[in-house]
Design a protein around this motif. Structure first.
Motif, PDB file in Angstrom:
ATOM      1  N   PRO A  24       3.100 -14.438  -5.854  1.00  0.00           N
ATOM      2  CA  PRO A  24       3.462 -13.303  -5.001  1.00  0.00           C
ATOM      3  C   PRO A  24       3.152 -13.604  -3.534  1.00  0.00           C
ATOM      4  CG  PRO A  24       2.230 -12.555  -6.926  1.00  0.00           C
ATOM      5  CD  PRO A  24       2.149 -14.055  -6.908  1.00  0.00           C
ATOM      6  N   ARG A  36       8.822 -12.495  -4.783  1.00  0.00           N
ATOM      7  CA  ARG A  36       7.784 -11.543  -5.182  1.00  0.00           C
ATOM      8  C   ARG A  36       6.920 -11.227  -3.968  1.00  0.00           C
ATOM      9  NH1 ARG A  36       4.661 -14.096 -10.132  1.00  0.00           N
ATOM     10  NH2 ARG A  36       3.661 -12.043 -10.038  1.00  0.00           N
ATOM     11  N   PRO A  40       2.017  -4.832  -4.287  1.00  0.00           N
ATOM     12  CA  PRO A  40       2.912  -4.027  -5.127  1.00  0.00           C
ATOM     13  C   PRO A  40       3.790  -3.122  -4.272  1.00  0.00           C
ATOM     14  CG  PRO A  40       0.653  -3.974  -5.969  1.00  0.00           C
ATOM     15  CD  PRO A  40       0.589  -4.619  -4.629  1.00  0.00           C
ATOM     16  N   THR A  41       5.031  -2.945  -4.695  1.00  0.00           N
ATOM     17  CA  THR A  41       5.952  -2.071  -3.992  1.00  0.00           C
ATOM     18  C   THR A  41       5.929  -0.681  -4.627  1.00  0.00           C
ATOM     19  OG1 THR A  41       7.769  -2.764  -5.426  1.00  0.00           O
ATOM     20  CG2 THR A  41       7.439  -4.004  -3.374  1.00  0.00           C
ATOM     21  N   GLY A  55      10.529  -7.145  -5.429  1.00  0.00           N
ATOM     22  CA  GLY A  55       9.443  -6.332  -5.957  1.00  0.00           C
ATOM     23  C   GLY A  55       9.883  -5.030  -6.563  1.00  0.00           C
TER      24      GLY A  55
END
Length: 262
Positions: A24, A36, A40-41, A55
């Motif tokens: 990521p 990635r 976090p999205t 994402g």
């Protein structure tokens, strides 16, 4: 002479490089797949759009550009995401709107499921002041998100500074500019262009992302506001569009804050 297809096929990337690209937030990514992101999205609320974004949603920090004419449906596109932001554990954080094309209606916000008491609207007098306000808001790291409407294209150095500040403050910053800004260079890793379509729909072109280009713009049907919902056809019930309760008036505590900077 015949060649063995296996001998002419491109060799896969070295194992170490492949694992590096799969991390990521890696600086390298495969051109044929979506990268990635490092954080976090959060879902956009539109599954078809999530499939087109690295994402699967809006970035959790940094700069994102949304190019659209003012009041052309861009807010309707963002409402599901804004609603999700308000439902998170950090719901006490405020969402900052800078230079919106019009002052928000509190009863309309409430009907959309948005908490007006957690909304701070700023009306700077100049674009320089607006950029300064956006930078302070994202750098502080205490806002749920910052939305900045700009009538004029924003310079690349300013966008670069805002992107770095938003990354440092772990805050998502959406720069909403006119469609003409598409031809300008930008440090934003994610750029989208929106075009209104007949029937209260929106065409979305993700023209810059860490991944392959889109084959064609995505078309989304936006929900009609209750006050302007089209009448039902004569074959249906004539009361479908009118016999609906009006949204409850906004509570006294649910009031957005407005600020002007001289």
């Amino acid at each position: 002479m015949l060649l063995d297809p296996a001998a002419t096929a491109p060799s896969p990337p070295p194992r170490g490089l492949a694992s590096f690209m799969d991390r990521p937030g890696a600086a390298l990514w495969r051109a044929g797949v979506l990268a990635r992101p490092p954080l976090p999205t959060l879902s956009t609320g539109w599954p078809a759009l999530d499939e087109q974004l690295p994402g699967g949603g809006w970035p959790a920090s940094g700069l994102t550009e949304l190019l659209a004419a003012p009041a052309s449906g861009e807010l309707a596109l963002l409402v599901p995401w804004l609603r999700k932001l308000g439902q998170r554990q950090e719901a006490a954080r405020e969402t900052v709107w800078i230079s919106p094309p019009g002052w928000p209606c509190l009863s309309a916000l409430q009907a959309l499921g948005l908490d007006g008491s957690r909304l701070l609207c700023l009306a700077p007098q100049t674009s320089t002041d607006a950029a300064w306000a956006a930078e302070q808001a994202v750098r502080a790291g205490s806002c749920a998100a910052v939305l900045w409407w700009s009538e004029r294209p924003v310079t690349r150095p300013t966008l670069r500074r805002l992107h770095l500040a938003a990354q440092a403050g772990l805050t998502p910053l959406l720069s909403l500019q006119a469609p003409a800004a598409r031809s300008l260079s930008s440090p934003a890793p994610l750029r989208l262009a929106c075009q209104p379509l007949p029937g209260h729909a929106l065409a979305i072109d993700v023209f810059k992302r860490r991944g392959p280009p889109m084959a064609r713009p995505l078309q989304l049907a936006l929900p009609w506001p209750a006050s302007v919902r089209p009448a039902s056809p004569l074959t249906g019930s004539p009361h479908d569009a009118v016999d609906r309760p009006l949204p409850a008036p906004a509570a006294a505590a649910s009031s957005a804050r407005f600020a002007h900077r001289a």
